[in-house]
Enzyme design. Structure first.
Site, short mmCIF file in Angstrom:
data_model
loop_
_atom_site.label_atom_id
_atom_site.label_comp_id
_atom_site.label_asym_id
_atom_site.label_seq_id
_atom_site.Cartn_x
_atom_site.Cartn_y
_atom_site.Cartn_z
N ASN A 1 36.93 42.62 42.16
CA ASN A 1 38.27 42.02 42.11
C ASN A 1 38.49 41.66 40.65
O ASN A 1 38.27 40.52 40.23
CB ASN A 1 38.33 40.77 43.00
CG ASN A 1 39.66 40.06 42.84
OD1 ASN A 1 40.63 40.64 42.34
ND2 ASN A 1 39.71 38.80 43.21
N PRO A 2 38.89 42.65 39.86
CA PRO A 2 38.99 42.42 38.41
C PRO A 2 40.32 41.77 38.07
O PRO A 2 41.20 41.66 38.92
CB PRO A 2 38.94 43.84 37.86
CG PRO A 2 39.61 44.67 38.91
CD PRO A 2 39.31 44.00 40.25
N PHE B 1 37.09 31.31 38.88
CA PHE B 1 38.24 31.85 39.61
C PHE B 1 38.10 31.50 41.10
O PHE B 1 37.04 31.62 41.69
CB PHE B 1 38.26 33.37 39.42
CG PHE B 1 39.41 34.05 40.08
CD1 PHE B 1 40.69 33.94 39.56
CD2 PHE B 1 39.22 34.81 41.22
CE1 PHE B 1 41.76 34.60 40.18
CE2 PHE B 1 40.28 35.46 41.84
CZ PHE B 1 41.55 35.35 41.32
#
Ligand code: GLN
Length: 287
Positions: free
Chosen positions: A188-189, A92
């Site tokens: 920061n899911p 990510f």
């Protein structure tokens, strides 16, 4: 592809702009400097010649970018706060709004006693864990992720940035392999509603790992699991800092109050004025 650097930059800029890519000028400079192996500033005069191999490479990168392959994956890096993180497909890409979460985490970390423990839940490239470890040499950070691939990238980043001795990387699905208690938990899911992923820019929806984005039907599934499980993993007065999606704040605050006692609990906005951070200081689970 023109042979002169200045012309090549113009060529790229035109093609990128025609394809609707914002910031086409900055991107073309970054791509050309990547191929030349120089800093973007050094490319600016731009009157040298590109050799055949460089022109071929430039063309290949341009085509990839036109297919909306994310720029940070093309370059292999992205800036975060005052440092650089390597990223690659499957990992990510840290966003500017997560810098706001990192700044808040660093502020909390600055006041922690030496020897404190912090946790970065779903570390990805390692951005939050590394930001905390850079701010405090005398606290330990645990960074977990479900993806071994991401953890390898995060570990390499920590090595390169000189904090690998203070950050422990661990494969874990949320708190699955995390028995410790922490003074600070950051996350920061994934919080994008499953249905919403297709509406994100193609760079994100087609190329970034879904596991880092998909937060279930309303986007709150993982956040709720974190809120439910975190209190048992926080020391009394420990902090929980989560990134959330716009419009999720009210529900999440209500849910958090059901599962734990909070000394402080609030939602803060990012620089664009959107709800983005859930900041809580926990006094333990409700019994
Ligand atoms: N803000 C992110 C995006 O759209 C979502 C990140 C996340 O789910 N943690 O790209």
């Amino acid at each position: 592809m023109p042979g002169r650097i200045a012309q090549a930059i113009r060529f790229l800029r035109t093609r990128l702009a025609e394809a609707g890519i914002e910031d086409a000028h900055r991107e073309s400079l970054l791509i050309v400097s990547h191929v030349l192996g120089t800093e973007p500033a050094a490319v600016l005069p731009g009157d040298g010649e590109l050799d055949h191999g460089q022109r071929e490479l430039l063309m290949a990168l341009l085509e990839k970018r036109l297919r909306r392959f994310p720029l940070p994956y093309l370059l292999g890096w992205v800036g975060f706060l005052d440092f650089v993180l390597c990223v690659r497909p499957g990992v990510f890409i840290p966003r500017p709004e997560t810098e706001g979460l990192a700044e808040r985490a660093v502020e909390v970390a600055r006041d922690l006693p030496p020897g404190s423990l912090a946790l970065d839940m779903g570390t990805g490239s390692g951005a939050l864990a590394i930001a905390i470890a850079r701010a405090r040499r005398d606290i330990r950070v645990v960074a977990v992720d479900v993806s071994e691939w991401s953890l390898r990238c995060a570990w390499e980043n920590a090595q390169r940035l000189g904090v690998a001795d203070r950050v422990e990387f661990r494969v874990s699905d949320l708190f699955q392999h995390v028995p410790e208690r922490f003074s600070l938990v950051v996350a920061n899911p994934p919080y994008v509603p499953s249905e919403g992923i297709g509406h994100l820019p193609p760079e994100v929806s087609r190329h970034e790992p879904r596991v880092a984005l998909d937060g279930g039907a309303a986007g709150e599934e993982i956040l709720r699991r974190i809120l439910r499980e975190a209190p048992a993993h926080l020391v009394r007065g420990g902090w929980l800092l989560c990134e959330i999606g716009d419009g999720q704040g009210e529900n999440l605050v209500r849910f958090a109050k059901e599962v734990a006692n909070w000394v402080e609990l609030r939602v803060e906005e990012d620089l664009g004025g959107r709800e983005r951070y859930l900041v809580g200081r926990c006094w333990g689970p409700t019994t």
